[in-house]
Every structure is written in C-alpha cells, then in structure tokens.
Design a protein around this motif. Sequence first.
Motif, PDB file in Angstrom:
ATOM      1  N   ILE A 114      36.244  27.279   3.737  1.00 28.09           N
ATOM      2  CA  ILE A 114      37.375  26.975   2.865  1.00 28.09           C
ATOM      3  C   ILE A 114      37.701  25.504   3.096  1.00 28.09           C
ATOM      4  CG2 ILE A 114      39.696  27.610   2.137  1.00 28.09           C
ATOM      5  CD1 ILE A 114      37.703  29.934   1.978  1.00 28.09           C
ATOM      6  N   CYS A 115      37.611  24.697   2.065  1.00 29.72           N
ATOM      7  CA  CYS A 115      37.735  23.247   2.233  1.00 29.72           C
ATOM      8  C   CYS A 115      39.015  22.718   1.585  1.00 29.72           C
ATOM      9  CB  CYS A 115      36.518  22.557   1.634  1.00 29.72           C
ATOM     10  SG  CYS A 115      36.300  20.857   2.205  1.00 29.72           S
ATOM     11  N   GLY A 116      39.410  21.528   2.028  1.00 27.12           N
ATOM     12  CA  GLY A 116      40.566  20.868   1.438  1.00 27.12           C
ATOM     13  C   GLY A 116      41.887  21.460   1.864  1.00 27.12           C
ATOM     14  N   LEU A 117      41.975  21.911   3.114  1.00 24.64           N
ATOM     15  CA  LEU A 117      43.216  22.504   3.614  1.00 24.64           C
ATOM     16  C   LEU A 117      44.238  21.404   3.893  1.00 24.64           C
ATOM     17  CD1 LEU A 117      41.667  25.093   6.100  1.00 24.64           C
ATOM     18  CD2 LEU A 117      42.262  25.413   3.696  1.00 24.64           C
ATOM     19  N   THR A 118      45.475  21.640   3.477  1.00 25.82           N
ATOM     20  CA  THR A 118      46.507  20.595   3.611  1.00 25.82           C
ATOM     21  C   THR A 118      47.794  21.084   4.249  1.00 25.82           C
ATOM     22  OG1 THR A 118      47.369  21.031   1.385  1.00 25.82           O
ATOM     23  CG2 THR A 118      45.627  19.369   1.579  1.00 25.82           C
ATOM     24  N   THR A 119      47.919  22.392   4.489  1.00 25.38           N
ATOM     25  CA  THR A 119      49.164  22.927   5.055  1.00 25.38           C
ATOM     26  C   THR A 119      48.860  23.913   6.182  1.00 25.38           C
ATOM     27  OG1 THR A 119      49.265  24.836   3.569  1.00 25.38           O
ATOM     28  CG2 THR A 119      50.281  22.770   2.790  1.00 25.38           C
ATOM     29  N   PRO A 120      49.819  24.091   7.108  1.00 26.35           N
ATOM     30  CA  PRO A 120      49.621  25.094   8.156  1.00 26.35           C
ATOM     31  C   PRO A 120      49.400  26.491   7.584  1.00 26.35           C
ATOM     32  CG  PRO A 120      51.413  23.622   8.757  1.00 26.35           C
ATOM     33  CD  PRO A 120      51.057  23.291   7.334  1.00 26.35           C
ATOM     34  N   ALA A 178      41.837  35.357   7.063  1.00 27.81           N
ATOM     35  CA  ALA A 178      40.930  35.966   6.092  1.00 27.81           C
ATOM     36  C   ALA A 178      39.542  36.199   6.667  1.00 27.81           C
ATOM     37  CB  ALA A 178      40.836  35.089   4.849  1.00 27.81           C
ATOM     38  N   GLY A 179      39.228  35.526   7.773  1.00 26.67           N
ATOM     39  CA  GLY A 179      37.921  35.703   8.386  1.00 26.67           C
ATOM     40  C   GLY A 179      36.876  34.706   7.930  1.00 26.67           C
ATOM     41  N   ALA A 180      37.319  33.553   7.437  1.00 29.95           N
ATOM     42  CA  ALA A 180      36.365  32.496   7.101  1.00 29.95           C
ATOM     43  C   ALA A 180      35.747  31.948   8.381  1.00 29.95           C
ATOM     44  CB  ALA A 180      37.057  31.384   6.317  1.00 29.95           C
ATOM     45  N   ASP A 181      34.653  31.227   8.227  1.00 26.40           N
ATOM     46  CA  ASP A 181      33.939  30.683   9.382  1.00 26.40           C
ATOM     47  C   ASP A 181      34.212  29.206   9.603  1.00 26.40           C
ATOM     48  OD1 ASP A 181      32.110  33.092   9.921  1.00 26.40           O
ATOM     49  OD2 ASP A 181      31.737  32.656   7.798  1.00 26.40           O
ATOM     50  N   MET A 182      34.538  28.492   8.533  1.00 25.59           N
ATOM     51  CA  MET A 182      34.722  27.048   8.607  1.00 25.59           C
ATOM     52  C   MET A 182      35.970  26.639   7.839  1.00 25.59           C
ATOM     53  SD  MET A 182      30.866  25.601   7.928  1.00 25.59           S
ATOM     54  CE  MET A 182      29.599  25.621   9.197  1.00 25.59           C
ATOM     55  N   ALA A 183      36.673  25.657   8.380  1.00 27.35           N
ATOM     56  CA  ALA A 183      37.841  25.081   7.717  1.00 27.35           C
ATOM     57  C   ALA A 183      37.575  23.603   7.489  1.00 27.35           C
ATOM     58  CB  ALA A 183      39.095  25.259   8.574  1.00 27.35           C
ATOM     59  N   GLY A 184      37.683  23.162   6.228  1.00 23.63           N
ATOM     60  CA  GLY A 184      37.398  21.775   5.898  1.00 23.63           C
ATOM     61  C   GLY A 184      38.647  20.956   5.666  1.00 23.63           C
ATOM     62  N   PHE A 185      38.650  19.739   6.199  1.00 23.74           N
ATOM     63  CA  PHE A 185      39.778  18.815   6.065  1.00 23.74           C
ATOM     64  C   PHE A 185      39.256  17.508   5.489  1.00 23.74           C
ATOM     65  CE2 PHE A 185      40.629  21.852   9.351  1.00 23.74           C
ATOM     66  CZ  PHE A 185      41.933  22.250   9.098  1.00 23.74           C
ATOM     67  N   VAL A 186      39.860  17.060   4.396  1.00 25.61           N
ATOM     68  CA  VAL A 186      39.382  15.897   3.651  1.00 25.61           C
ATOM     69  C   VAL A 186      40.105  14.646   4.133  1.00 25.61           C
ATOM     70  CG1 VAL A 186      39.201  14.831   1.371  1.00 25.61           C
ATOM     71  CG2 VAL A 186      38.851  17.313   1.634  1.00 25.61           C
ATOM     72  N   VAL A 187      39.324  13.656   4.543  1.00 31.25           N
ATOM     73  CA  VAL A 187      39.882  12.354   4.909  1.00 31.25           C
ATOM     74  C   VAL A 187      39.331  11.339   3.902  1.00 31.25           C
ATOM     75  CG1 VAL A 187      40.193  10.648   6.735  1.00 31.25           C
ATOM     76  CG2 VAL A 187      39.924  13.064   7.333  1.00 31.25           C
ATOM     77  N   PHE A 188      40.001  11.256   2.771  1.00 29.69           N
ATOM     78  CA  PHE A 188      39.579  10.403   1.656  1.00 29.69           C
ATOM     79  C   PHE A 188      40.783  10.232   0.739  1.00 29.69           C
ATOM     80  CE2 PHE A 188      37.324  10.041  -2.585  1.00 29.69           C
ATOM     81  CZ  PHE A 188      36.853   8.756  -2.374  1.00 29.69           C
ATOM     82  N   PRO A 203      43.305  14.604  -3.912  1.00 33.31           N
ATOM     83  CA  PRO A 203      44.603  15.283  -3.783  1.00 33.31           C
ATOM     84  C   PRO A 203      44.659  16.160  -2.531  1.00 33.31           C
ATOM     85  CG  PRO A 203      43.271  16.349  -5.466  1.00 33.31           C
ATOM     86  CD  PRO A 203      42.536  15.107  -5.079  1.00 33.31           C
ATOM     87  N   ARG A 204      43.540  16.319  -1.854  1.00 31.09           N
ATOM     88  CA  ARG A 204      43.479  17.130  -0.633  1.00 31.09           C
ATOM     89  C   ARG A 204      43.400  16.271   0.625  1.00 31.09           C
ATOM     90  NH1 ARG A 204      40.575  18.601  -4.830  1.00 31.09           N
ATOM     91  NH2 ARG A 204      41.297  20.510  -5.870  1.00 31.09           N
ATOM     92  N   HIS A 205      43.589  14.967   0.457  1.00 29.79           N
ATOM     93  CA  HIS A 205      43.515  14.053   1.597  1.00 29.79           C
ATOM     94  C   HIS A 205      44.600  14.342   2.625  1.00 29.79           C
ATOM     95  CE1 HIS A 205      43.438  10.386   3.967  1.00 29.79           C
ATOM     96  NE2 HIS A 205      44.688  10.132   3.637  1.00 29.79           N
TER      97      HIS A 205
END
Length: 225
Positions: free
Chosen positions: A7-13, A22-32, A36-38
């Motif tokens: 799940i990518c582009g996470l911006t809130t706790p 939910a049982g996802a394996d990876m959390a993506g955080f955008v530094v750009f 809008p997901r920076h």
Amino acid sequence: MTLLIKICGLTTPAAVEATVAAGADMAGFVVFPPSPRHVDLARGRALVAPAKGRLQVVALTVDADDALLDDIVAALDPDWLQLHGKETPERVAAVKARLGRPVMKALGIAEAADLAAVPAYAAVADRILFDARPPEDATRPGGLGRAFDWRLLDSLDPGLATMLSGGLDPTNVAEALRITRAPAVDVSSGVERAPGDKDPDKIVDFVRAARAAAATAPAAAGPRA
C-alpha cells in the motif's frame, strides 16, 4: 509463493495502522514534493515508526540525488528504496551499492517496446515495478491512477522479481493477478477517497481481494517471485 501486497502513498497514522491491520506486507512513503502523497522527512519519521517491524517500509523517490537519499535513509530507515524517476541502470546500481538497501525500480509501460529496458534494470534492481507510463505532458511520474494492458507482460521471464502497479483497486486486482501471475501488487490511488487521503475500508477490501485471488489460484503468485 505468498503474494506480496504494498500500500503506497501513506500520509496519516490512520492509513498506516489500516495497512498494518489489513495484513499488507509493505507500506510505501513518498518523498517527492510535487506528489499529493508527499511527506517531509520529519513527518515521515513519525509515520514510519509504528510500521517498523510490522511490515516492510518502502521509501519512494524520484531522481533523488545522493544528499536526499542519505537524508531519507537517516530519517526513515527504509527496508526498500523505490526509484520512480528516470534513473538509469547505472544509477540504480550505484544507489544500491552506496546505501546497502534493496532497490525497487519502477518502469512505465504503455506498449511492448517499453519492456526492452527490463533486462538491464533486472540485472541491478532487486525488484522491477511495472506502472502505467504517464502521458507526455504529465508533470509527475507514475501511472496516475491508470492501468496499462496487463497482457503486455506475457513475454516476461517468469523468474523475474516483479510487482504490478498502475490503476489497481479492490474491484480489478483479482483480474490483474489472473492475467499477469504477478508475485506482488502495489496500490495507491485505488484505495483513496481523494488524492493522498487513504480510505481504511478500501485498504482492507484490496488486501482481502488480492489474498482471495492468490488463494484460489496459487500458481498466480508464484512464477515471478
């Protein structure tokens, strides 16, 4: 092989917690910043903290220089670096060697010719992420919520470590897995209420749909691990 879900582009706790729950394996955080997901590095550090040790943290950058990459690694301590710009194979190899982190390289796909670059990148990256190629006039990279023709991936070496992205959502991820046999999937806008605003219910629905698809067709998640 177990399907990997990012799940990518996470911006809130709340979005981070929903991704973990939910049982996802990876959390993506955008530094750009244009995205809008920076998330800036101070905010990113706080967001990443509750995810560490519970899933793999991915820091997404676009043509970042060495100084920024150093800052990202110091602040977020990511398990993966995702390079989503015009980085050459040589740049991918240099980033991996310099920082000692697994590197995922995103490639934009719109036609069969776009796959010509795969061997060069596969030789240096730990995973190739296939996204929709943005329009020529786009101001940001990535699929921008659009899917590409998944059948274009039929010719790939099934031994490649890949991830499917671009236009995925809870309603089409099962079909995408059926067609591509992808070992990993990535979603961002497909689980949002608005750009950058993740919907926890959609995150749950996406993970559930992807897991169900992999469970009913085990071979779908295996060949390209």
